[in-house]
Design a protein around this motif. Structure first.
Motif: not given
Length: 169
Positions: A54-58, A60-71, A109-113, A140-142
């Motif tokens: 969890l990055v930010d709780k608003r 009407k929504s919350y924002i999470n960062v999901y780390n996705i790996q690709m091999d 969605y957006f990339y965090a970096g 961001e999930e509303v």
């Protein structure tokens, strides 16, 4: 259906990413979701989630960062410079796709970096070159919208956003 970690990662993040990569590679790169490597041809891309925070709780929504790996896996039975060049070209294409969609683009969605790329990763696969791409994704999930009633006289209700409701018996 209730929201769960799996719903968001697979339906909202990984599936659009897979579809975008499939379109880019025009079916030339098998892409699959799994926590274990599968033996499907000479090259493939495995996508899997590693963490969520969890990055930010608003309101009407919350924002999470999901780390996705690709091999990215490219099988070869010898030290082949052409195979190594192919791996670097494909991984660079994947990075370019991620960079071009870093502000949402046509992926929801957006990339965090920027993605982190490691080459020659030991993934327990014999006779293969493996590159690991780690992508931090912000999503961001509303929530459903709830309002509170600020005044009431048992027949009329006024909500916090100024809407009037009439209750009839």
């Amino acid at each position: 259906m209730a929201l769960t970690y799996e719903n968001i990662t697979y339906e909202k993040i990984m599936t659009p990413l897979r579809d975008k990569l499939r379109t880019e590679f025009k079916g030339g790169l098998p892409i699959y979701f799994d926590n274990q490597h599968q033996d499907i041809g000479t090259k493939s891309l495995r996508i899997y989630p590693t963490s969520q925070e969890l990055v930010d709780k608003r309101t009407k929504s919350y924002i999470n960062v999901y780390n996705i790996q690709m091999d990215y896996i490219l099988k070869t039975y010898r030290d082949d410079e052409k195979a190594l060049d192919q791996m670097y070209k494909d991984v660079t294409r994947i990075e370019t796709i991620l960079f071009n969609n870093s502000n949402g683009g046509d992926i929801p969605y957006f990339y965090a970096g920027m993605p982190e790329v490691e080459h020659n990763v030991d993934a327990g696969i014999d006779n293969a070159y493996v590159s690991r791409i780690t992508v931090p994704v912000l999503y961001e999930e509303v929530h459903e919208r709830f309002v509170r009633f600020i005044t009431s006289n048992d027949k009329f209700f006024v909500t916090s956003d100024g809407l009037f409701y009439i209750v009839r018996s």
